[in-house]
Design an enzyme around this catalytic site. Structure first.
Site, PDB file in Angstrom:
ATOM      1  N   THR A  18      31.436  39.358  42.756  1.00 18.15           N
ATOM      2  CA  THR A  18      32.489  38.786  42.705  1.00 18.15           C
ATOM      3  C   THR A  18      33.258  38.661  44.401  1.00 18.15           C
ATOM      4  OG1 THR A  18      32.586  40.029  40.918  1.00 18.15           O
ATOM      5  CG2 THR A  18      34.373  37.996  41.396  1.00 18.15           C
ATOM      6  N   ARG A  22      29.250  43.992  48.903  1.00 21.29           N
ATOM      7  CA  ARG A  22      30.642  45.504  48.704  1.00 21.29           C
ATOM      8  C   ARG A  22      29.584  46.883  48.355  1.00 21.29           C
ATOM      9  NH1 ARG A  22      36.272  44.287  45.207  1.00 21.29           N
ATOM     10  NH2 ARG A  22      36.872  42.628  47.422  1.00 21.29           N
ATOM     11  N   SER A 113      38.583  44.843  49.633  1.00 18.95           N
ATOM     12  CA  SER A 113      39.803  44.544  48.770  1.00 18.95           C
ATOM     13  C   SER A 113      40.543  46.162  48.616  1.00 18.95           C
ATOM     14  CB  SER A 113      38.951  43.563  47.539  1.00 18.95           C
ATOM     15  OG  SER A 113      40.628  43.040  46.659  1.00 18.95           O
ATOM     16  N   HIS A 114      40.293  46.106  47.458  1.00 22.86           N
ATOM     17  CA  HIS A 114      41.571  46.989  47.322  1.00 22.86           C
ATOM     18  C   HIS A 114      40.994  48.132  46.379  1.00 22.86           C
ATOM     19  CE1 HIS A 114      39.649  44.671  44.653  1.00 22.86           C
ATOM     20  NE2 HIS A 114      39.549  45.573  43.682  1.00 22.86           N
ATOM     21  N   ASP A 277      47.604  44.329  47.939  1.00 21.14           N
ATOM     22  CA  ASP A 277      46.898  45.358  48.155  1.00 21.14           C
ATOM     23  C   ASP A 277      45.413  45.643  49.728  1.00 21.14           C
ATOM     24  OD1 ASP A 277      45.596  43.089  48.660  1.00 21.14           O
ATOM     25  OD2 ASP A 277      43.019  43.864  47.753  1.00 21.14           O
ATOM     26  N   ASP A 279      43.432  44.197  51.617  1.00 20.74           N
ATOM     27  CA  ASP A 279      43.249  43.292  52.545  1.00 20.74           C
ATOM     28  C   ASP A 279      44.615  42.251  52.760  1.00 20.74           C
ATOM     29  OD1 ASP A 279      42.420  42.582  49.266  1.00 20.74           O
ATOM     30  OD2 ASP A 279      41.154  41.025  50.985  1.00 20.74           O
ATOM     31  N   ASP A 281      45.816  40.438  49.485  1.00 18.22           N
ATOM     32  CA  ASP A 281      45.492  38.396  48.562  1.00 18.22           C
ATOM     33  C   ASP A 281      46.372  39.137  46.917  1.00 18.22           C
ATOM     34  OD1 ASP A 281      43.380  40.665  48.531  1.00 18.22           O
ATOM     35  OD2 ASP A 281      41.368  38.848  48.244  1.00 18.22           O
ATOM     36  N   ARG A 282      45.921  40.605  46.600  1.00 17.87           N
ATOM     37  CA  ARG A 282      46.522  40.884  45.669  1.00 17.87           C
ATOM     38  C   ARG A 282      48.346  41.019  45.733  1.00 17.87           C
ATOM     39  NH1 ARG A 282      42.520  44.392  42.030  1.00 17.87           N
ATOM     40  NH2 ARG A 282      40.189  42.619  42.278  1.00 17.87           N
ATOM     41  N   THR A 344      35.316  34.421  36.690  1.00 14.42           N
ATOM     42  CA  THR A 344      36.635  35.386  37.545  1.00 14.42           C
ATOM     43  C   THR A 344      36.047  35.296  38.678  1.00 14.42           C
ATOM     44  OG1 THR A 344      36.633  36.496  35.477  1.00 14.42           O
ATOM     45  CG2 THR A 344      36.394  37.922  37.673  1.00 14.42           C
ATOM     46  N   GLU A 363      44.461  34.918  39.049  1.00  6.35           N
ATOM     47  CA  GLU A 363      44.037  35.440  37.607  1.00  6.35           C
ATOM     48  C   GLU A 363      44.792  36.829  37.193  1.00  6.35           C
ATOM     49  OE1 GLU A 363      38.833  36.034  39.115  1.00  6.35           O
ATOM     50  OE2 GLU A 363      40.518  36.168  40.516  1.00  6.35           O
ATOM     51  N   SER A 365      43.861  40.008  37.201  1.00  5.09           N
ATOM     52  CA  SER A 365      43.720  40.682  38.082  1.00  5.09           C
ATOM     53  C   SER A 365      44.578  41.282  40.016  1.00  5.09           C
ATOM     54  CB  SER A 365      42.061  41.154  38.751  1.00  5.09           C
ATOM     55  OG  SER A 365      42.104  39.913  39.499  1.00  5.09           O
ATOM     56  N   LYS A 376      43.553  33.911  47.106  1.00  2.00           N
ATOM     57  CA  LYS A 376      44.256  34.578  46.842  1.00  2.00           C
ATOM     58  C   LYS A 376      45.306  35.057  47.867  1.00  2.00           C
ATOM     59  CE  LYS A 376      42.289  38.273  44.065  1.00  2.00           C
ATOM     60  NZ  LYS A 376      40.900  38.314  43.907  1.00  2.00           N
ATOM     61  N   ARG A 496      34.845  45.615  31.684  1.00  2.00           N
ATOM     62  CA  ARG A 496      36.240  45.628  31.263  1.00  2.00           C
ATOM     63  C   ARG A 496      36.713  44.818  29.742  1.00  2.00           C
ATOM     64  NH1 ARG A 496      38.512  46.366  36.600  1.00  2.00           N
ATOM     65  NH2 ARG A 496      36.658  44.913  38.571  1.00  2.00           N
TER      66      ARG A 496
HETATM   67  C1  G1P Z   1      37.816  42.059  40.814  1.00  2.00           C
HETATM   68  C2  G1P Z   1      39.046  41.127  39.470  1.00  2.00           C
HETATM   69  C3  G1P Z   1      38.684  39.888  40.021  1.00  2.00           C
HETATM   70  C4  G1P Z   1      38.928  39.519  41.699  1.00  2.00           C
HETATM   71  C5  G1P Z   1      38.135  40.426  42.097  1.00  2.00           C
HETATM   72  C6  G1P Z   1      37.908  40.110  43.622  1.00  2.00           C
HETATM   73  O1  G1P Z   1      36.060  41.511  39.950  1.00  2.00           O
HETATM   74  O2  G1P Z   1      38.292  41.129  38.352  1.00  2.00           O
HETATM   75  O3  G1P Z   1      39.287  39.075  39.657  1.00  2.00           O
HETATM   76  O4  G1P Z   1      38.882  37.754  41.252  1.00  2.00           O
HETATM   77  O5  G1P Z   1      37.651  41.531  41.737  1.00  2.00           O
HETATM   78  O6  G1P Z   1      39.520  40.968  44.219  1.00  2.00           O
HETATM   79  P1  G1P Z   1      35.390  42.306  38.564  1.00  2.00           P
HETATM   80  O7  G1P Z   1      35.431  43.728  39.534  1.00  2.00           O
HETATM   81  O8  G1P Z   1      36.285  41.690  38.472  1.00  2.00           O
HETATM   82  O9  G1P Z   1      34.380  41.743  39.443  1.00  2.00           O
HETATM   83 ZN    ZN Z   2      42.061  41.608  47.772  1.00  2.00          ZN
END
Ligand code: G1P
Ligand code: ZN
Length: 543
Positions: A18, A22, A113-114, A277, A279, A281-282, A344, A363, A365, A376, A496
């Protein structure tokens, strides 16, 4: 200094998800693993000789090593200049801002990211194009294709570059410019928001708490909230970025940002709470003992945009990812502007913003943003809210309740089942697909299934098609249950389940979301056979 061409063998698992590639840190530490992927990026984007690249990351474990490798490979691949955040630090939105401001060819962002960090935690890498946004699927597919056939990569043999002092050095024929990580971004924020009004709010008794979760936004929030906007010292907590985020899970939600949640729901609670988060962006937005769902946050921001300096002319349109609640759609309808429903992932918003079709996007998320960058942006969302609060002089809760009274409330929740064996998760999805025909028109209590499908998106700008973006069970009253497999996890599969029910009746707006969604949750569990197929009685996380 000489350029070395190193013989390598492809890895089969370098398909970006996404949001970039990673993997666990030890995977990235495998010989040639990072180099293969970076060379695959360079081969796919074919930068003109002398091009400028931006490089930075969220400071997690392996950030510095990765940056040194990328710099040497950029020098060997003909880049003329690389802009690097000091100490290798750039939040994701700041990287997007720098790419756009200096009109560079693109950028490489290092982050998972998170996801947790540290020697056994996660690491990630993604490429952003000249618009500052995540590479489109066409580009990520090309990178993956290259990664499967790569035989060599190029790297300059040179000593490491110091990243801790601002200024220029050279690496072979390439310039390396270490830039301040915060100032370009802070300047952009100052151009969008009324800092004087926010400053008056924050120095006039309105208390805030921002949890940087020991992640990248610490220095940004300190400089902007406490420095430029005068929030009391200590308003930013967990402000020092750590390579392992202090052992925490840097995801701003009610589960993982519990330090902040305890404060905001405790005695002497501040008027406003927020977190971002790994990085940056959240974002999570909280009022005094009040949680704003990300879907509602987008809708409130859209409805109040003209109160905010950078958006007084109004917004061109709104976009939301498919699983995000339709709260923003209602605002768009009232404003008579388009609302786009995308798959997404932020990469789907870029084309819409570049074409001027949307100004705001979000989003469920915990992602919200606008066309000021192409990512974001956590701190931007916080400043947007503070600007609205400074103008409206109401509490967060009363703003949201008034919003619901006007537009109705979209009750919303997401259930995550993490670390499932891939076959089990796929089994649930296949079973659901096989049930489409028998589910249609079926009644479950007060809910009747109107349609079921596998969400497919045709980009309105470039007509590219993205299929299999999540299973939708749509009910006749607008309620929805969505099932989707995560594309960011690094262990097993994450399933999810997204639940949404619309409620027009103000008398029911006070309900707890879990109570309001109780029946839908049961229906979702029954039709998916999730418990039987996975053995999981409870989700790992509910947001
Ligand atoms: C998740 C979130 C999605 C977001 C992405 C990156 O992806 O659901 O909205 O853009 O992290 O922060 P997912 O793990 O669902 O593919
Ligand atoms: Zn992030």
């Amino acid at each position: 200094m000489s350029i070395r061409t190193v013989t390598t063998q492809p890895f089969s698992d370098q398909k970006p998800g996404t949001s970039g590639l990673r993997k666990k840190v030890p995977t990235f530490q495998k010989q040639h693993y990072l180099e293969n992927f970076v060379q695959s990026i360079f081969d796919s984007i074919s930068p003109p000789s002398g091009a400028t690249l931006v490089v930075g990351g969220d400071g997690r474990f392996f950030n510095r090593e990765a940056i040194q490798t990328i710099l040497k490979m950029a020098a060997a691949n003909g880049f003329g200049q690389v802009l690097v955040g000091r100490g290798g630090i750039l939040s994701t939105p700041a990287a997007s801002c720098v790419i756009r401001k200096y009109k560079t060819y693109g950028g490489i962002i290092l982050s998972a990211s998170h996801n947790p960090g540290g020697p056994d935690g996660d690491f990630g890498i993604k490429y952003n194009g000249s618009n500052g946004g995540p590479a489109t699927e066409t580009v990520t597919e090309a990178i993956f294709a290259k990664s499967k056939v790569i035989t060599t990569y190029r790297i300059l043999e040179a000593a490491d570059v110091s990243l801790d002092q601002l200024g220029e050095t050279t690496l072979g024929n390439m310039k390396v410019k270490v830039i301040d990580s915060v100032s370009d971004y802070a300047e952009l924020m100052e151009s969008l928001f009324d800092f004087a009004a926010i400053r008056a709010l924050l120095t006039g008794g309105f208390k805030i708490k921002f949890d940087a979760m020991h992640a990248v936004n610490g220095p940004y929030a300190k400089e902007i909230l406490e420095g430029r906007l005068g929030a009391a010292a200590g308003s930013v907590m967990n402000a020092v970025p750590l390579e392992d985020f202090g052992g925490g899970h840097p995801d701003p939600n009610l589960t993982y940002a519990h330090d902040l949640v305890d404060i905001v729901y405790g005695k002497d609670a501040p008027d406003f709470g927020a977190a971002s988060d790994g990085d940056g962006d959240r974002n999570m937005i909280l009022g005094k003992r009040f949680f704003v769902t990300p879907s509602d946050s987008l809708a409130v921001i859209a409805a109040n945009a003209t109160l905010v300096r950078g958006y007084t002319k109004g917004i061109a349109g709104v976009a939301r990812s498919m699983p995000t609640s339709a709260a923003a759609d209602r605002v768009a309808k009232a404003l008579n502007i388009p609302c786009y429903e995308t798959p997404t992932g932020w990469k789907f918003f870029g084309n819409l913003m570049d074409a001027g079709k949307v100004t705001l996007c979000g989003e469920e998320s915990f992602g919200t943003g606008s066309d000021h960058v192409r990512e974001k942006d956590g701190l931007w969302a916080v400043l947007f809210w503070l600007n609205i609060l400074a103008v409206r002089k109401q509490s967060v809760e009363s703003i949201v309740r008034e919003h619901w009274a006007k537009y109705g409330r979209n009750f919303y929740s997401r259930y995550d089942y993490e670390g499932l064996p891939t076959e089990e998760a796929n089994g649930v999805m296949t079973h659901l697909r096989d049930s489409f025909a028998s589910l249609t028109d079926k009644q479950f209590g007060k809910y009747t299934v109107a349609t079921c499908d596998d969400f497919s998106y045709t980009d309105p700008v470039d007509a590219s098609v993205s299929k299999n973006q999540g299973i939708r069970i749509l009910f006749s009253d607008g309620s929805r249950i969505i099932f989707r497999l995560s594309g960011t996890g690094t262990e097993g599969a994450t399933l999810r389940v997204y639940l949404e029910a619309y409620e027009a009746d103000v008398a029911r707006h006070h309900l707890d979301a879990q109570d309001a969604l109780k029946d839908l949750i049961q229906i979702g569990l029954n039709i998916s056979e999730l418990i039987v197929r996975t053995g999981r009685q409870q989700p790992t996380v509910i947001t």
